[in-house]
Design an enzyme around this catalytic site. Structure first.
Site, short mmCIF file in Angstrom:
data_model
loop_
_atom_site.label_atom_id
_atom_site.label_comp_id
_atom_site.label_asym_id
_atom_site.label_seq_id
_atom_site.Cartn_x
_atom_site.Cartn_y
_atom_site.Cartn_z
N LYS A 1 0.77 -1.39 -0.10
CA LYS A 1 -0.12 0.04 -0.01
C LYS A 1 0.89 0.92 0.12
O LYS A 1 1.93 1.14 0.95
CB LYS A 1 -0.80 -0.13 1.22
CG LYS A 1 -1.83 1.07 1.22
CD LYS A 1 -2.75 0.93 2.48
CE LYS A 1 -3.95 1.84 2.73
NZ LYS A 1 -4.75 1.94 4.00
N SER B 1 -9.77 2.17 2.78
CA SER B 1 -8.85 2.83 1.59
C SER B 1 -8.02 1.96 1.13
O SER B 1 -7.32 2.33 0.02
CB SER B 1 -7.97 3.96 2.71
OG SER B 1 -7.42 3.33 3.65
N SER C 1 -10.21 -0.01 6.97
CA SER C 1 -9.65 -0.02 5.54
C SER C 1 -8.96 -1.38 5.19
O SER C 1 -8.50 -1.33 3.89
CB SER C 1 -8.67 1.06 5.68
OG SER C 1 -9.31 2.41 5.44
N1 GLN Z 1 -13.31 4.50 5.98
C1 GLN Z 1 -12.91 5.05 7.13
C2 GLN Z 1 -12.37 6.58 6.77
O1 GLN Z 1 -12.59 7.03 5.80
C3 GLN Z 1 -11.52 4.38 7.47
C4 GLN Z 1 -10.34 4.60 6.76
C5 GLN Z 1 -9.25 3.71 7.29
O2 GLN Z 1 -9.47 2.76 7.91
N2 GLN Z 1 -7.98 4.08 7.09
O3 GLN Z 1 -11.71 7.11 7.87
#
Ligand code: GLN
Length: 489
Positions: free
Chosen positions: A79, A159, A183
């Site tokens: 990532k 994400s 995410s």
């Molecule tokens: N969807 C969540 C957010 O937008 C989680 C993102 C994540 O876990 N990095 O904050």
């Protein structure tokens, strides 16, 4: 020869050990496939030279009879939130375009020390903020899955959407992800892959671009629970450079996959039966409980009474920490700089041009809830509710060993769905509690919806008891027997 890109890590390690194929062949098979699936936009930066050099070094180690690592010769994607020495690291943001770290994150270093081969850096929502990958400056990632008889492009989750899409599309054998509010688990669920967020402190955060430091945790996305166990074993460990990484031995996670869950107590939290939950998801959840019961587990209803406050709590704490973490991107030290007539103007122009809309929204919210007049009303209050959420879990784990829930409220959606940010935030309804409590959670593909899209079930474990969690998830995986593949993969 069979298509090497379809092997699990476990099978590929066997093949490498018995010299059925070389690490170089394995890497080349993936690099070739990456060339044919560029439309998915899973990678921001491909690193074929590095992949070939690492694969050749792995082959030399095996030829010389040297000791090999737990992932020797296995091609993975990283990532693009993990700093990789000399390789552009963008965090999905314009503001970090061209940033080449002079250091390696601890997790990627651990992986490379274990012999992993890096295929490239995977796309993500900007600064890991999102659930769809739509906020990346480097464009949308396309989910390799499509609804039956419908060619509409769908999101891969976020994400870690580049990670989930790459693993599902067989352009990486596994990938690293990070999970602040879901995410790893949400994109895994939306792509028919397995993703585990370990306990907070299990993996070092050093060298990972920070989003919300008290919630962020690295973990793998893979194609089986066993592959995730192998990856996690290599990623985890104490790191003196991260004071929140815990000084505890890393168990041999693979050994915990015994196939025996007799006597395991599985909790079903009643508060997770949220309004408007689709029948399909409710049915799959019940099916998951039945599968575990058939294998000798005991199913108990439990209560996590503060669940309804989890999303608002998360969407105060995460932006608060983000607003502080992102203050460092000022055009002086990293990536983008837009010149101005004064230093202040340079800051303003750089940040205005460098951050996307969602990141700006989070910085605004975060700054607001931390501001003198509102700190007590929002931030402090959220911290208190966070403690109550953790207490709910502590109480529940007196009665059960693991908890079973759906991973997400829906299957993969289209790029024009959930346009309203609050609707998008609802994607995290089943996952954020786990981050707020610092616990480990895993998503396992458990079935397909009526349109042929994958759905996941989540299991939650006690802090630092990834072994029980993985053993339970492995049993669930076996019963679900999810073998479907996206078309064209
Ligand atoms: N969807 C969540 C957010 O937008 C989680 C993102 C994540 O876990 N990095 O904050």
């Amino acid at each position: 020869m069979t298509d090497l890109t379809h092997l699990t890590i476990a099978a590929a390690l066997d093949g490498l050990a018995s010299r059925k194929f070389s690490a170089r062949e394995l890497a080349d098979a993936h690099l070739k496939k990456m060339g044919t699936l560029k439309n998915l936009n899973a990678y921001i930066t491909e690193t074929p030279e590095k992949a070939r050099a690492q694969a050749d070094a792995s082959d030399r180690r095996r030829a010389a009879g040297e000791k090999v690592g737990a992932l020797d010769g296995i091609p993975i994607g990283i990532k693009d939130l993990f700093c990789t020495e000399g390789v552009q690291t963008t965090a999905g943001s314009h503001i970090l375009e061209g940033f080449k770290p002079t250091y390696e994150s601890t997790v990627t270093k651990n992986l490379f020390d274990a012999g992993a081969v890096m295929l490239g850096k995977l796309n993500l929502d900007e600064f890991a903020m999102g659930s769809s990958n739509k906020t990346s400056y480097y464009g949308n990632v396309i989910n390799p899955w499509k609804r039956q008889g419908d060619n509409t492009d769908l999101v891969p989750g976020g994400s870690s959407g580049g990670s989930s899409a790459a693993v599902a599309a067989r352009v990486a054998m596994a990938a690293t992800g990070t999970d602040t509010g879901g995410s790893i688990r949400q994109p895994a669920a939306l792509t028919g892959t397995v993703g585990i967020k370990p306990t907070y402190g299990r993996c070092s955060r050093w060298g990972i671009v920070a989003f919300a430091s008290s919630l962020d945790q690295a973990g793998p996305i893979g194609r089986s629970v066993e592959d995730c166990a192998i990856m996690l074993g290599a990623m985890a460990g104490h790191d003196p450079k991260d004071s929140t990484s815990v000084e505890m031995p890393v168990p041999d996670f693979r050994k915990s996959l015994t196939g025996d869950i007799r006597g395991l107590r599985v909790g079903i939290p009643k508060e997770y039966r949220v309004d408007g939950m689709s029948r399909e998801i409710g049915d799959l959840w019940a099916k998951g409980a039945a599968w575990l019961k058939e294998q000798g587990a005991e199913i108990r209803e439990i209560s996590l009474p503060h669940t309804k406050y989890a999303l608002p709590t998360y969407y105060i704490i995460a932006p608060a920490e983000a607003s502080s973490n992102l203050a460092r991107y000022d055009g002086v030290r990293f990536g983008l700089r837009v010149p101005g007539n004064s230093l202040d103007e340079m800051y303003e122009l750089t940040r205005a041009a460098g951050f996307g809309k969602e990141v700006k929204r989070r910085i605004l919210i975060g700054t607001y809830v931390l501001s003198a007049g509102y700190y007590d009303a929002y931030y402090l209050q959220a911290q208190k509710v966070r403690a109550l959420i953790l207490r709910d879990f502590t109480e529940a784990f007196k009665q059960v060993d693991v908890i079973l829930t759906p991973s997400t409220p829906s299957a993969a959606f289209g790029f024009h769905d959930n346009e309203d940010p609050v609707q998008m935030y609802l994607q995290d309804v089943f996952t954020v509690t786990v981050n707020l409590a610092g616990l480990p959670g895993i998503s396992v593909p458990a079935g397909l919806d009526a349109k042929g899209l994958p759905l996941g079930l989540q299991m939650i474990g006690r802090g630092f008891d990834e072994e029980t969690l993985l053993r339970s998830a492995h049993a669930l995986e076996k019963a679900a027997n999810f073998t479907a593949l996206p078309a064209g993969v």
